[in-house]
Motif scaffolding. Structure first.
Motif, PDB file in Angstrom:
ATOM      1  N   THR A 120     -82.165   5.520 -41.393  1.00 18.35           N
ATOM      2  CA  THR A 120     -81.058   5.804 -40.487  1.00 18.35           C
ATOM      3  C   THR A 120     -81.593   6.149 -39.108  1.00 18.35           C
ATOM      4  O   THR A 120     -82.512   6.951 -38.984  1.00 18.35           O
ATOM      5  CB  THR A 120     -80.244   7.014 -41.011  1.00 18.35           C
ATOM      6  N   ARG A 121     -81.047   5.520 -38.088  1.00 18.70           N
ATOM      7  CA  ARG A 121     -81.440   5.865 -36.725  1.00 18.70           C
ATOM      8  C   ARG A 121     -80.848   7.227 -36.378  1.00 18.70           C
ATOM      9  O   ARG A 121     -79.662   7.463 -36.556  1.00 18.70           O
ATOM     10  CB  ARG A 121     -80.970   4.818 -35.727  1.00 18.70           C
ATOM     11  N   ARG A 122     -81.688   8.111 -35.895  1.00 23.45           N
ATOM     12  CA  ARG A 122     -81.235   9.456 -35.523  1.00 23.45           C
ATOM     13  C   ARG A 122     -80.595   9.404 -34.139  1.00 23.45           C
ATOM     14  O   ARG A 122     -81.105   8.765 -33.224  1.00 23.45           O
ATOM     15  CB  ARG A 122     -82.431  10.410 -35.504  1.00 23.45           C
ATOM     16  N   ARG A 123     -79.474  10.093 -34.004  1.00 20.58           N
ATOM     17  CA  ARG A 123     -78.728  10.165 -32.741  1.00 20.58           C
ATOM     18  C   ARG A 123     -78.623  11.636 -32.332  1.00 20.58           C
ATOM     19  O   ARG A 123     -77.607  12.289 -32.581  1.00 20.58           O
ATOM     20  CB  ARG A 123     -77.339   9.563 -32.906  1.00 20.58           C
ATOM     21  N   PRO A 124     -79.667  12.196 -31.687  1.00 21.62           N
ATOM     22  CA  PRO A 124     -79.679  13.616 -31.339  1.00 21.62           C
ATOM     23  C   PRO A 124     -78.494  14.063 -30.487  1.00 21.62           C
ATOM     24  O   PRO A 124     -77.968  15.157 -30.682  1.00 21.62           O
ATOM     25  CB  PRO A 124     -80.997  13.800 -30.589  1.00 21.62           C
ATOM     26  N   LEU A 125     -78.053  13.235 -29.541  1.00 24.03           N
ATOM     27  CA  LEU A 125     -76.918  13.608 -28.693  1.00 24.03           C
ATOM     28  C   LEU A 125     -75.650  13.751 -29.534  1.00 24.03           C
ATOM     29  O   LEU A 125     -74.904  14.726 -29.383  1.00 24.03           O
ATOM     30  CB  LEU A 125     -76.705  12.587 -27.576  1.00 24.03           C
ATOM     31  N   MET A 126     -75.416  12.806 -30.435  1.00 22.69           N
ATOM     32  CA  MET A 126     -74.235  12.892 -31.296  1.00 22.69           C
ATOM     33  C   MET A 126     -74.311  14.112 -32.212  1.00 22.69           C
ATOM     34  O   MET A 126     -73.290  14.773 -32.461  1.00 22.69           O
ATOM     35  CB  MET A 126     -74.072  11.613 -32.118  1.00 22.69           C
ATOM     36  N   GLU A 127     -75.508  14.415 -32.701  1.00 21.48           N
ATOM     37  CA  GLU A 127     -75.685  15.623 -33.515  1.00 21.48           C
ATOM     38  C   GLU A 127     -75.303  16.863 -32.703  1.00 21.48           C
ATOM     39  O   GLU A 127     -74.561  17.719 -33.181  1.00 21.48           O
ATOM     40  CB  GLU A 127     -77.142  15.782 -33.969  1.00 21.48           C
ATOM     41  N   ALA A 128     -75.829  16.955 -31.501  1.00 25.51           N
ATOM     42  CA  ALA A 128     -75.575  18.127 -30.655  1.00 25.51           C
ATOM     43  C   ALA A 128     -74.080  18.285 -30.371  1.00 25.51           C
ATOM     44  O   ALA A 128     -73.547  19.395 -30.434  1.00 25.51           O
ATOM     45  CB  ALA A 128     -76.362  18.018 -29.353  1.00 25.51           C
ATOM     46  N   VAL A 129     -73.405  17.180 -30.080  1.00 24.01           N
ATOM     47  CA  VAL A 129     -71.965  17.232 -29.813  1.00 24.01           C
ATOM     48  C   VAL A 129     -71.229  17.697 -31.068  1.00 24.01           C
ATOM     49  O   VAL A 129     -70.368  18.591 -31.012  1.00 24.01           O
ATOM     50  CB  VAL A 129     -71.441  15.858 -29.330  1.00 24.01           C
ATOM     51  N   SER A 130     -71.583  17.130 -32.209  1.00 29.53           N
ATOM     52  CA  SER A 130     -70.928  17.513 -33.469  1.00 29.53           C
ATOM     53  C   SER A 130     -71.128  18.990 -33.766  1.00 29.53           C
ATOM     54  O   SER A 130     -70.178  19.697 -34.135  1.00 29.53           O
ATOM     55  CB  SER A 130     -71.486  16.691 -34.632  1.00 29.53           C
ATOM     56  N   PHE A 131     -72.352  19.467 -33.613  1.00 26.88           N
ATOM     57  CA  PHE A 131     -72.649  20.866 -33.936  1.00 26.88           C
ATOM     58  C   PHE A 131     -71.990  21.821 -32.937  1.00 26.88           C
ATOM     59  O   PHE A 131     -71.649  22.944 -33.278  1.00 26.88           O
ATOM     60  CB  PHE A 131     -74.151  21.108 -33.999  1.00 26.88           C
ATOM     61  N   ARG A 132     -71.803  21.364 -31.709  1.00 32.99           N
ATOM     62  CA  ARG A 132     -71.138  22.225 -30.715  1.00 32.99           C
ATOM     63  C   ARG A 132     -69.669  22.420 -31.079  1.00 32.99           C
ATOM     64  O   ARG A 132     -69.133  23.507 -30.974  1.00 32.99           O
ATOM     65  CB  ARG A 132     -71.272  21.613 -29.322  1.00 32.99           C
ATOM     66  N   PHE A 133     -69.013  21.316 -31.508  1.00 31.59           N
ATOM     67  CA  PHE A 133     -67.597  21.398 -31.847  1.00 31.59           C
ATOM     68  C   PHE A 133     -67.347  21.962 -33.244  1.00 31.59           C
ATOM     69  O   PHE A 133     -66.308  22.561 -33.486  1.00 31.59           O
ATOM     70  CB  PHE A 133     -66.922  20.027 -31.687  1.00 31.59           C
ATOM     71  N   VAL A 134     -68.304  21.734 -34.142  1.00 33.94           N
ATOM     72  CA  VAL A 134     -68.164  22.231 -35.520  1.00 33.94           C
ATOM     73  C   VAL A 134     -69.503  22.869 -35.910  1.00 33.94           C
ATOM     74  O   VAL A 134     -70.303  22.286 -36.643  1.00 33.94           O
ATOM     75  CB  VAL A 134     -67.790  21.098 -36.501  1.00 33.94           C
ATOM     76  N   PRO A 135     -69.765  24.070 -35.402  1.00 29.82           N
ATOM     77  CA  PRO A 135     -71.071  24.706 -35.640  1.00 29.82           C
ATOM     78  C   PRO A 135     -71.427  24.839 -37.119  1.00 29.82           C
ATOM     79  O   PRO A 135     -72.599  24.735 -37.481  1.00 29.82           O
ATOM     80  CB  PRO A 135     -70.927  26.080 -34.984  1.00 29.82           C
ATOM     81  N   ALA A 136     -70.456  25.048 -37.964  1.00 25.55           N
ATOM     82  CA  ALA A 136     -70.746  25.225 -39.387  1.00 25.55           C
ATOM     83  C   ALA A 136     -71.249  23.931 -40.045  1.00 25.55           C
ATOM     84  O   ALA A 136     -71.754  23.965 -41.165  1.00 25.55           O
ATOM     85  CB  ALA A 136     -69.498  25.723 -40.119  1.00 25.55           C
ATOM     86  N   SER A 137     -71.145  22.807 -39.346  1.00 26.93           N
ATOM     87  CA  SER A 137     -71.623  21.535 -39.910  1.00 26.93           C
ATOM     88  C   SER A 137     -73.121  21.330 -39.719  1.00 26.93           C
ATOM     89  O   SER A 137     -73.707  20.425 -40.297  1.00 26.93           O
ATOM     90  CB  SER A 137     -70.877  20.350 -39.295  1.00 26.93           C
ATOM     91  N   ALA A 138     -73.765  22.200 -38.939  1.00 26.17           N
ATOM     92  CA  ALA A 138     -75.204  22.065 -38.693  1.00 26.17           C
ATOM     93  C   ALA A 138     -75.989  22.449 -39.946  1.00 26.17           C
ATOM     94  O   ALA A 138     -75.645  23.423 -40.619  1.00 26.17           O
ATOM     95  CB  ALA A 138     -75.633  22.954 -37.539  1.00 26.17           C
TER      96      ALA A 138
END
Length: 141
Positions: A120-138
């Protein structure tokens, strides 16, 4: 790390670096599944060896494999799940951009082979956005 697993990954990289689809395929079980980062699924050793012979003769010609194993989890004496980062390029990239999961099985002769691979290609920016909006998903780590 188990020496047999080190040997398997050395063989895998050497086969890729030589552009040898058959030797690359020999690192996998007969019934292996192999999922590429673009979603292509190879469903056995012969299929993935043939696909890689074609790729090594064209778009992957001259590339090298770069791997870094980050975790190994043993599930009994004959099964291991390996998580790592990796990439293929003509020279080592500054950052290994793919997350890879390997399921390994030990053969009767003691040699480890790959039964399943997912890339799987890692998408750090998408991860950061997801974790910012849903911190419990990190992930915890």
């Amino acid at each position: 790390m188990d020496q047999g697993i080190r040997d398997l990954f050395a063989d895998l990289e050497a086969a890729w670096n030589r552009g040898d689809g058959d030797a690359y395929g020999a690192c996998f079980t007969e019934d292996a599944t192999y999922t590429t980062f673009v979603g292509t699924v190879y469903r056995d050793r012969a299929d993935l060896a043939a696909g890689h012979r074609a790729l090594f003769g064209s778009v992957l010609k001259g590339t090298r494999m770069f791997n870094e194993i980050t975790e190994i989890h043993f599930h009994g004496p004959g099964t291991a799940v390996v998580i790592g980062r990796g990439d293929v390029a003509r020279k080592r990239p500054a950052r290994l951009g793919k997350v890879q999961t390997y399921t390994l099985v030990r053969q009767a002769d003691g040699r480890w082979l790959i039964a399943s691979f997912h890339n799987t290609r890692r998408r750090p920016l998408m991860e950061a956005v997801s974790f910012r909006f849903v911190p419990a998903s990190a992930p915890r780590r």
